[in-house]
Design an enzyme around this catalytic site. Structure first.
Site, mmCIF file in Angstrom:
data_model
loop_
_atom_site.group_PDB
_atom_site.id
_atom_site.type_symbol
_atom_site.label_atom_id
_atom_site.label_comp_id
_atom_site.label_asym_id
_atom_site.label_seq_id
_atom_site.Cartn_x
_atom_site.Cartn_y
_atom_site.Cartn_z
ATOM 1 N N LYS A 21 5.013 7.820 21.920
ATOM 2 C CA LYS A 21 5.347 7.341 23.268
ATOM 3 C C LYS A 21 5.611 5.842 23.182
ATOM 4 C CE LYS A 21 3.841 7.604 28.082
ATOM 5 N NZ LYS A 21 4.113 6.190 28.404
ATOM 6 N N TYR A 40 30.598 -9.492 8.758
ATOM 7 C CA TYR A 40 30.641 -8.825 10.064
ATOM 8 C C TYR A 40 31.303 -9.732 11.102
ATOM 9 C CZ TYR A 40 28.980 -6.502 14.316
ATOM 10 O OH TYR A 40 28.901 -5.889 15.550
ATOM 11 N N LYS A 62 -2.902 9.529 25.745
ATOM 12 C CA LYS A 62 -3.142 8.089 25.780
ATOM 13 C C LYS A 62 -4.403 7.738 24.998
ATOM 14 C CE LYS A 62 0.168 6.717 28.629
ATOM 15 N NZ LYS A 62 -0.143 6.053 29.895
#
Length: 684
Positions: A120, A41, A323
């Site tokens: 989340k 790379y 939550k």
């Protein structure tokens, strides 16, 4: 072919290299399926950099080489979002989520609603804008209505495409402006590496990956952002503030198809009941993830229904955040121990009665310094509440109950390792051992010196360093280069082959760059980037060691604190001896001083760009200014030399006029640039 033309084969090769590198970036940073080695790379990237250096006309805004190229800026500009990035209401229990579903169904007059459940991610929200498929700017969420422009930092995130491709089966019209919103996160592994490096450099650690991501995204130097691997997970695709698909689930699929990293742990449900199970399952499994999450996001799948439901003043009615309770536990502080770092800093930590919290058993918690212990009112024997938020070492939140036989604690007046006096300088919260030969300091100094970003001596780990110092085999950093095979083989777990490998690695380190050596010396406040800046300016150890305090402060990004630390280091007799010992060991003391730009009317001047120029983008104008010796900054002040203004210039122009700063248009800028500025060449 004229002198400014680019050979066709060079154009074609550059285009091929860009596409190849973009492909490998996606395989590595988005799909986690690398197809080539790092060395292969790097070879591709160096070839592309070489072509772009030889033919500057080949440089494009979306080239992989432009991910880290912008200079540090003086501040961030605030910009308004095209549509609000609102926060979400929270659901802390099943009953809260059921109530959310009831409200949605009543407003929609439906018996059942389809929902998309997503993890989340505990990171920083970011909006990225693309014009005709090319990335043009990135904004933080800010207050939801106005964010900070962090485009150059965002460019360094390898999992964020700089150009929207069109190779997927589902075709999207990228004409005009579109916006991709998502979350910038730091993985647990990257977070642990970053904090370990900061501990070695005696810098404050980040409390959790979210804080680390936020700090990394908002530093003024994009090169620092680039050095901390961040990820961008996309979750919204908008045009004119509205979704480009009629279903949120299709939006996520499209983002993934077009090269974005999209969290795979998502699900589509009919009704809310299966969402409850999904939330419960991930509450138990979240510690298995490579990144931190702080709940789930539940969204109505139909974007038409989302629009009908609308928003309240601060949150949409069509989404909610589920939550989980904080990961906390109570335990007893059995003792407080003190560690000594390489700069002599004494750091207290609590030894806890082992307790299970956040999926692991913990027995230590950080206490930072004496002031923190006093703030908590903590004594040995107290029952405390600890909290684990992905930290390697949890923190003490508060004292729950005093212990029956509690004992007050204070940091010792002498070093617990060498018994030398300790001092606490005015304005600091940390006590330090003043003995530069303290064994504890030496151990940490060797580990820092041998670290990957310094002298990169592989195989020199903590256990081995302990033996070297405790047995008196190494009494300074220079002692590494005097070790003999027989000494090493006599140590625990060191055979002939491992000894040979270590000696070869030590030998290889003699050829490391002088900037790495400066960083490895452990000069206070001199991190990796500062060491490179100093060597770019002075070219070698001797020139740096003889620099005055005033001269050092003339170096860009070197302030009074760093300058004083450098002067103090080289004035210390023990360090002068060390420098000579390292010189005798054959380490590199000279490097290539940064090439001084030839003098032009722009040398030493600072420029602020505002508005739209007729034929130059801001990036192009900034690049030309820097090539001519000038510096581009983000905000106008009395020290600004020129403001370059175009159409729709904003408050920066007004401020420049008020301060009497010269204002240039593009024509006047080109006159200053002279031969360095030529109109863009037409493509062949």
């Amino acid at each position: 072919m004229g002198p400014g033309d680019v050979p066709v084969d060079a154009k074609e090769r550059a285009a091929t290299l860009r596409e190849t590198i973009r492909h490998h970036d996606k395989q590595y940073y988005v799909l986690d399926q690398p197809e080539v080695s790092d060395a292969e790379y790097d070879t591709l990237m160096r070839e592309l950099q070489g072509l772009e250096k030889q033919y500057p006309q080949l440089v494009a805004a979306d080239s992989p080489t432009q991910r880290v190229g912008a200079p540090p800026r003086d501040g961030f500009v605030k910009m308004a979002h095209l549509s609000p990035m609102l926060s979400l209401d929270n659901a802390f229990s099943d009953s809260d989520l059921l109530e959310f579903d009831r409200r949605v169904r009543e407003r929609a007059d439906l018996e059942t609603v389809d929902y998309v459940a997503e993890l989340k991610l505990d990171g920083i929200s970011m909006a990225v804008h693309f014009v005709d498929g090319l990335m043009t700017r990135a904004l933080t969420r800010g207050d939801g209505y106005t964010g900070e422009e962090i485009t150059e930092n965002a460019r360094t995130i390898r999992s964020l495409p700089l150009r929207l491709n069109s190779t997927s089966g589902t075709k999207i019209d990228w004409t005009g402006e579109v916006e991709v919103r998502g979350e910038v996160v730091m993985t647990r592994r990257s977070f642990e590496k970053l904090n370990a490096e900061r501990l070695r450099e005696e810098q404050p650690t980040f409390a959790n990956p979210r804080n680390a991501a936020a700090g990394s995204l908002r530093v003024l130097d994009p090169k620092i952002t680039a050095s901390r691997r961040l990820d961008f997970y996309a979750y919204a695709l908008l045009r004119n503030g509205s979704s480009m698909f009629d279903r949120h689930w299709l939006t996520l699929d499209a983002l993934e198809a077009y090269g974005f990293k999209v969290n795979k742990n998502r699900a589509l449900f009919s009704g809310v009941e299966p969402v409850l199970t999904f939330a419960s399952d991930w509450g138990k499994e979240r510690e298995s993830l490579p990144y931190e999450i702080d709940g789930l996001v539940i969204k109505v799948d139909s974007t038409t229904l989302q629009s009908e439901l609308g928003t309240r003043s601060r949150a949409p009615r069509w989404a909610v955040a589920c939550k989980w309770a904080a990961e906390q536990a109570e335990t007893v502080v059995e003792d407080i121990e003190v560690n000594v770092g390489r700069t002599g800093a004494l750091t207290p930590s609590a030894r806890l009665k082992p307790v299970f919290v956040g999926g692991v058993t913990v027995s230590r918690a950080t206490l930072h310094n004496e002031d923190e212990i006093e703030r908590l009112g903590l004594q040995i024997g107290d029952t405390v509440l600890i909290e684990r938020s992905g930290d390697v070492i949890p923190k003490v939140v508060r004292v729950v109950a005093p212990g029956e036989d509690r004992k007050p604690f204070s940091l010792p007046e002498s070093c617990p390792v060498c018994e030398t006096r300790v001092v606490r300088e005015e304005g600091e919260a940390i006590k330090r051992c003043v003995n530069t030969n303290c064994p504890a300091r030496l151990k940490e100094s060797i580990l820092h010196f041998a670290s990957r970003r310094a002298m990169n001596i592989d195989g020199l780990g903590e256990a081995l360093v302990e033996q070297f110092v405790d047995k008196g085999l190494i009494e300074s950093l220079a002692g590494l280069y005097q070790l003999e095979a027989a000494q090493i083989e006599s140590l625990e777990r060191m055979g002939r082959k491992s000894t040979e490998n270590l000696l070869n690695n030590i030998e290889d380190s003699r050829s490391r760059s002088v900037a790495r050596l400066v960083y490895g010396l452990g000069i206070r406040y001199v991190g990796e980037s500062t060491a490179q800046i100093l060597m770019d300016s002075y070219g070698g150890i001797d020139a740096l060691g003889s620099a005055s305090l005033e001269d050092l402060q003339e170096v860009e990004d070197v302030g009074p604190r760093v300058a004083q630390a450098v002067v103090d280091f080289f004035q210390e007799p023990e360090n002068q001896w060390l420098i000579e010992a390292l010189r005798e060991a054959g380490l590199r003391f000279e490097g290539e001083r940064k090439v001084q730009r030839r003098e032009t009317p722009l040398s030493g001047n600072t420029f602020v760009l505002t508005g739209t120029l007729p034929s130059l983008t801001r990036d192009e104008a900034g690049r030309l200014i820097e090539q001519a010796g000038g510096k581009v900054i983000g905000s106008v002040s009395k020290k600004t030399s020129y403001v370059v203004g175009g159409e729709k210039a904003g408050s920066k122009l007004d401020k420049a006029q008020a301060l009497g700063i010269p204002i240039l248009d593009e024509t006047q800028l080109r006159e200053l640039l002279g031969d360095l500025s030529k109109p863009p060449q037409a493509a062949d």
